[in-house]
Design a protein around this motif. Structure first.
Motif, PDB file in Angstrom:
ATOM      1  N   ASP A  75     -11.627   4.731   5.888  1.00 16.97           N
ATOM      2  CA  ASP A  75     -12.008   6.073   5.458  1.00 16.97           C
ATOM      3  C   ASP A  75     -13.330   6.447   6.117  1.00 16.97           C
ATOM      4  OD1 ASP A  75      -9.809   6.240   3.861  1.00 16.97           O
ATOM      5  OD2 ASP A  75     -10.871   5.955   1.967  1.00 16.97           O
ATOM      6  N   ARG A  89      -9.496  10.266   6.325  1.00 21.89           N
ATOM      7  CA  ARG A  89      -9.203   8.979   6.953  1.00 21.89           C
ATOM      8  C   ARG A  89      -9.850   9.004   8.332  1.00 21.89           C
ATOM      9  NH1 ARG A  89      -5.487   6.100   3.557  1.00 21.89           N
ATOM     10  NH2 ARG A  89      -4.797   7.636   2.035  1.00 21.89           N
ATOM     11  N   ASP A 115     -14.727  11.168 -10.544  1.00 14.13           N
ATOM     12  CA  ASP A 115     -13.980  10.647  -9.401  1.00 14.13           C
ATOM     13  C   ASP A 115     -14.255   9.148  -9.266  1.00 14.13           C
ATOM     14  OD1 ASP A 115     -12.378  10.612  -7.193  1.00 14.13           O
ATOM     15  OD2 ASP A 115     -13.834  11.522  -5.834  1.00 14.13           O
ATOM     16  N   THR A 116     -13.225   8.409  -8.837  1.00 16.86           N
ATOM     17  CA  THR A 116     -13.392   6.979  -8.542  1.00 16.86           C
ATOM     18  C   THR A 116     -12.720   6.714  -7.204  1.00 16.86           C
ATOM     19  OG1 THR A 116     -11.305   6.310  -9.605  1.00 16.86           O
ATOM     20  CG2 THR A 116     -13.251   6.393 -11.009  1.00 16.86           C
ATOM     21  N   LYS A 150       1.375  -2.249   3.746  1.00 15.77           N
ATOM     22  CA  LYS A 150       0.934  -3.632   3.928  1.00 15.77           C
ATOM     23  C   LYS A 150       1.021  -4.357   2.591  1.00 15.77           C
ATOM     24  CE  LYS A 150      -2.556  -1.164   5.084  1.00 15.77           C
ATOM     25  NZ  LYS A 150      -2.382   0.146   5.706  1.00 15.77           N
ATOM     26  N   LYS A 180      -0.176  11.721  -2.369  1.00 16.53           N
ATOM     27  CA  LYS A 180      -1.143  11.866  -1.278  1.00 16.53           C
ATOM     28  C   LYS A 180      -0.522  12.658  -0.131  1.00 16.53           C
ATOM     29  CE  LYS A 180      -2.642   7.185  -2.236  1.00 16.53           C
ATOM     30  NZ  LYS A 180      -4.036   6.850  -2.090  1.00 16.53           N
ATOM     31  N   THR A 194      -5.938  -0.139  -2.513  1.00 13.38           N
ATOM     32  CA  THR A 194      -5.131  -1.307  -2.870  1.00 13.38           C
ATOM     33  C   THR A 194      -5.873  -2.584  -2.478  1.00 13.38           C
ATOM     34  OG1 THR A 194      -3.189   0.029  -2.335  1.00 13.38           O
ATOM     35  CG2 THR A 194      -2.824  -2.320  -2.674  1.00 13.38           C
ATOM     36  N   THR A 199       0.844  -1.204   0.000  1.00 12.38           N
ATOM     37  CA  THR A 199       0.000   0.000   0.000  1.00 12.38           C
ATOM     38  C   THR A 199       0.878   1.253   0.000  1.00 12.38           C
ATOM     39  OG1 THR A 199      -0.120  -0.068   2.410  1.00 12.38           O
ATOM     40  CG2 THR A 199      -1.924  -1.120   1.198  1.00 12.38           C
ATOM     41  N   SER A 200       0.242   2.401  -0.110  1.00 12.26           N
ATOM     42  CA  SER A 200       0.985   3.645  -0.337  1.00 12.26           C
ATOM     43  C   SER A 200       1.701   4.190   0.891  1.00 12.26           C
ATOM     44  CB  SER A 200       0.050   4.719  -0.876  1.00 12.26           C
ATOM     45  OG  SER A 200      -0.516   4.296  -2.074  1.00 12.26           O
ATOM     46  N   GLY A 201       1.365   3.691   2.076  1.00 10.85           N
ATOM     47  CA  GLY A 201       2.057   4.173   3.267  1.00 10.85           C
ATOM     48  C   GLY A 201       1.601   5.548   3.739  1.00 10.85           C
ATOM     49  N   SER A 202       0.369   5.948   3.394  1.00  8.65           N
ATOM     50  CA  SER A 202      -0.125   7.258   3.848  1.00  8.65           C
ATOM     51  C   SER A 202      -0.374   7.248   5.351  1.00  8.65           C
ATOM     52  CB  SER A 202      -1.437   7.632   3.161  1.00  8.65           C
ATOM     53  OG  SER A 202      -1.329   7.485   1.784  1.00  8.65           O
ATOM     54  N   THR A 203      -0.885   6.143   5.868  1.00  8.94           N
ATOM     55  CA  THR A 203      -1.303   6.118   7.268  1.00  8.94           C
ATOM     56  C   THR A 203      -0.383   5.298   8.163  1.00  8.94           C
ATOM     57  OG1 THR A 203      -2.739   4.221   6.847  1.00  8.94           O
ATOM     58  CG2 THR A 203      -3.739   6.390   6.650  1.00  8.94           C
TER      59      THR A 203
HETATM   60  P1  ATP Z   1      -1.752   3.054   3.489  1.00  8.31           P
HETATM   61  O1  ATP Z   1      -2.899   2.095   3.458  1.00  8.31           O
HETATM   62  O2  ATP Z   1      -0.440   2.378   3.383  1.00  8.31           O
HETATM   63  O3  ATP Z   1      -1.841   4.038   4.601  1.00  8.31           O
HETATM   64  P2  ATP Z   1      -3.073   4.393   1.306  1.00  8.31           P
HETATM   65  O4  ATP Z   1      -4.330   4.082   2.031  1.00  8.31           O
HETATM   66  O5  ATP Z   1      -2.879   5.787   0.821  1.00  8.31           O
HETATM   67  O6  ATP Z   1      -1.808   3.966   2.164  1.00  8.31           O
HETATM   68  P3  ATP Z   1      -3.813   3.218  -1.209  1.00  8.31           P
HETATM   69  O7  ATP Z   1      -4.431   1.890  -1.142  1.00  8.31           O
HETATM   70  O8  ATP Z   1      -2.932   3.528  -2.384  1.00  8.31           O
HETATM   71  O9  ATP Z   1      -2.924   3.408   0.077  1.00  8.31           O
HETATM   72  O10 ATP Z   1      -4.907   4.341  -1.200  1.00  8.31           O
HETATM   73  C1  ATP Z   1      -6.236   4.128  -0.827  1.00  8.31           C
HETATM   74  C2  ATP Z   1      -6.743   5.343  -0.106  1.00  8.31           C
HETATM   75  O11 ATP Z   1      -6.652   6.502  -0.943  1.00  8.31           O
HETATM   76  C3  ATP Z   1      -8.194   5.278   0.292  1.00  8.31           C
HETATM   77  O12 ATP Z   1      -8.375   4.585   1.493  1.00  8.31           O
HETATM   78  C4  ATP Z   1      -8.563   6.763   0.382  1.00  8.31           C
HETATM   79  O13 ATP Z   1      -8.218   7.295   1.656  1.00  8.31           O
HETATM   80  C5  ATP Z   1      -7.715   7.392  -0.687  1.00  8.31           C
HETATM   81  N1  ATP Z   1      -8.516   7.547  -1.920  1.00  8.31           N
HETATM   82  C6  ATP Z   1      -8.456   6.826  -3.043  1.00  8.31           C
HETATM   83  N2  ATP Z   1      -9.324   7.275  -3.959  1.00  8.31           N
HETATM   84  C7  ATP Z   1      -9.972   8.299  -3.392  1.00  8.31           C
HETATM   85  C8  ATP Z   1     -11.019   9.179  -3.819  1.00  8.31           C
HETATM   86  N3  ATP Z   1     -11.540   9.090  -5.029  1.00  8.31           N
HETATM   87  N4  ATP Z   1     -11.458  10.110  -2.939  1.00  8.31           N
HETATM   88  C9  ATP Z   1     -10.928  10.202  -1.707  1.00  8.31           C
HETATM   89  N5  ATP Z   1      -9.951   9.415  -1.253  1.00  8.31           N
HETATM   90  C10 ATP Z   1      -9.467   8.473  -2.085  1.00  8.31           C
END
Ligand code: ATP
Ligand code: MG
Length: 572
Positions: free
Chosen positions: A440, A455, A354-355, A222, A549, A359, A214-218
């Motif tokens: 989310d 989040r 928007d979509t 994983k 992000k 992951t 996953t992107s590592g935002s939070t």
């Molecule tokens: P990690 O899980 O490692 O913290 P991440 O959640 O950013 O990182 P991704 O699976 O790449 O990893 O991103 C999914 C997340 O991105 C979603 O849970 C949401 O928070 C955000 N996201 C994706 N698309 C949208 C959208 N259209 N509007 C709002 N948020 C979005």
């Protein structure tokens, strides 16, 4: 800040009646579209490439590739041959077996896709890595997944700590003048000469496909494992959401290091036999508009951060290019601010759709469709066949307009099958064996549109009110001085939390006390008094992941003097 709804676009779309389709749809009907429905033999590479190479699409272009030095195209037939060669070379020079993990760590190029699909033909599980990752990030992922091989380039090799990875047996190098040894194999040497015939490793539909971190935002990324069966959802959403037709030229700007770059970069479009553009090199507004013009792109899938950068490059630039082929524009990865949607209408004369997905979901979940009214700021409605809801912390569905956990009814086709090496983490996503809880926060309005709020961990409780950071950030962006905004809750003895905004300014604006007050007034008027940030701090840049992000947890850590945690995916 609400922006007026934008009515459905006129046209003959693959999903022409959302409500009717959503009421009558069953995923198992989609299985009939695949050759494995008859044969029982499954392989993504067969469905995405070989199947078309053996049909009327044989000489249709599958891949257009361009970067500064190269401009190439490959038909489905040529892709079949090149991926067979890649599969043969992988097989001849390793002990890799079905289910083994192989990582790809290199910049976008045709070779990346030859090797990726060659590996899939061998039945391997492919782990794509973003080229900007440093040694620590590479080590963590290869170690966690017990990778057996990696495909990389001589330039990136120094970031692969193979001495510390005893199970990493083979390194396939794509480049010039490679010195081979027992471990290192020169890809270019064999790619041209290996046989172009290959017997595909047939799999079960539940066998592994890709392992995406996953992107590592939070927090710490994983390892999300997807099964071959994900193709059912990727194929169907290529039609409904991307609206891909036989004549389309499709461009998804995401790097394959992120799930969008595989699922919707190549799998979804190729499952439907669509011509796909891959652009190498770095982002540049001119380069991007030129790509749309040169290839005649009709369907374009990108991200809010990219759209905001294009906005920053100015509207005059758009007029220098012929973008008239564009018919459908989409966005993913982050909340799509209404300001960006409005800009899209102004400059492209197109709605930006928007979509929302992640992951872990492996495919689209909540989207805007060309045949449906867009409410700017809303993510849209669930893909037909998907049940989404807002639930409380016990898993009870909440009524319309109440903020809560955005959840999906468990069991859609492209749902992750494992968090690698971490069954507890996997289990932790599910509530009452019924809901997948996304992490989310959102609400659903009376008409069934979903509105992202942030989040769950980022939702702010201030003086008894729940405030989602997204709406505050979107409103901040509407202010002419604000280029970027990240909002957090800061603990406060009286109010629980107060809202603090980190703001990067547009060129021509300087930080000042007046500006702070002006911005605060702006949010009070545009959104609500209780949602206006009490504190505003100016920054040159906000901390972001490499996929664009905003990392609010890093802002929070800075603010509270806490450890920042895993920063492997943060941009420089
Ligand atoms: P990690 O899980 O490692 O913290 P991440 O959640 O950013 O990182 P991704 O699976 O790449 O990893 O991103 C999914 C997340 O991105 C979603 O849970 C949401 O928070 C955000 N996201 C994706 N698309 C949208 C959208 N259209 N509007 C709002 N948020 C979005
Ligand atoms: Mg996540």
């Amino acid at each position: 800040m609400k922006v007026e709804a934008i009515p459905a676009a006129q046209g003959n779309y693959l999903l022409h009646n959302y409500e009717e389709t959503a009421a009558n749809f069953d995923w198992t009907d989609v299985e009939k579209e695949f050759s494995w429905y008859e044969t029982g033999k499954v392989n993504m590479a067969y469905e995405a490439i070989d199947r078309h190479a053996e049909s009327d699409r044989k000489n249709k272009v599958a891949l257009y590739y361009k970067d500064q030095g190269r401009s190439e195209s490959y038909t489905f037939y040529e892709m079949k041959r090149m991926t067979n060669r890649a599969a043969n070379l992988l097989k001849a020079h390793s002990n890799l077996e079905k289910g083994d993990r192989i990582f790809i760590f290199m910049p976008r190029s045709p070779e990346l896709y030859f090797m990726m699909f060659g590996a899939l033909k061998m039945g391997l599980i492919v782990g794509p890595l973003f080229e900007a990752f440093m040694e620590g990030a590479i080590y963590d992922r290869l170690d966690d997944s017990d990778a057996k091989a990696i495909i990389t380039t001589p330039e990136l090799l120094s970031r692969v700590p193979h001495e510390r990875l005893p199970n990493l047996k083979t390194i396939f190098l794509v480049g010039e003048k490679i010195e081979e040894d027992q471990k290192v194999i020169d890809v270019q040497k064999y790619l041209g000469t290996s046989s172009d015939q290959f017997e595909i490793e047939w799999l079960d539909k539940e066998d592994g496909l890709v392992l995406h971190y996953t992107s590592g935002s939070t927090g710490k990324p994983k390892g999300v494992l997807h099964a071959q069966y994900a193709m059912v959802q990727q194929y169907q959403t290529a039609k409904w959401v991307l609206d891909l037709n036989e004549q389309d030229i499709y461009w998804c700007t995401a790097d394959p290091g992120w799930v969008t770059g595989t699922a919707y970069g190549v799998f979804a479009p190729w499952l439907t036999g669509t011509t796909t553009v891959i652009l190498g090199g770095r982002f540049s507004p001119e380069g991007w508009y030129k790509a749309i013009e040169d290839f005649g792109v009709t369907v374009w899938y990108s991200a809010p951060t990219a759209f905001r950068m294009l906005m920053g490059a100015g509207d005059a630039l758009v007029k220098e290019f012929n973008l008239s082929t564009l018919r459908h524009v989409l966005s993913v990865g982050e909340p799509l601010n209404p300001e960006v949607v409005r800009w899209g209408m102004q400059v492209f004369k197109k709605r930006i759709h928007d979509t929302w997905w992640m992951t872990e979901t492996g495919g689209h979940m909540i989207c805007n469709y060309p045949s449906m009214t867009i409410k700017p700021g809303s993510m849209g409605k669930p893909v037909p066949g998907i049940k989404a809801a807002i639930v409380d912390d016990q898993g009870n569905e909440l009524p319309a307009n109440q903020m809560g956990n955005l959840a999906i009814k468990k069991g859609w086709p492209s749902m992750m099958r494992q968090i690698w090496n971490n069954p507890q983490k996997y289990e932790s996503y599910f509530m009452n064996d019924e809901w997948y809880v996304s992490g989310d926060s959102a609400y659903m309005d009376e008409e069934g549109y979903f509105w992202f709020q942030g989040r769950v961990d980022d939702v702010i409780m201030t003086s008894g009110e729940r405030v989602g950071p997204f709406e505050v950030e979107s409103t901040l962006l509407e202010h002419p001085a604000v280029a970027e905004a990240g909002v957090i809750g800061k603990p406060d003895p009286v109010r629980g939390e107060v809202i603090k905004a980190f703001v990067a300014l547009n060129e021509g604006y300087d930080p000042s006390e007046e500006l702070i007050q002006d911005i605060q007034q702006f949010v009070k008027k545009g959104l609500a008094a209780h949602a206006a940030p009490r504190e505003i701090e100016f920054k040159d840049k906000l901390p972001k992941t490499r996929s664009g992000k905003i990392m609010r947890r890093v802002l929070k850590a800075w603010e509270l003097d806490l450890p920042t945690g895993d920063l492997s995916t943060m941009e420089d």
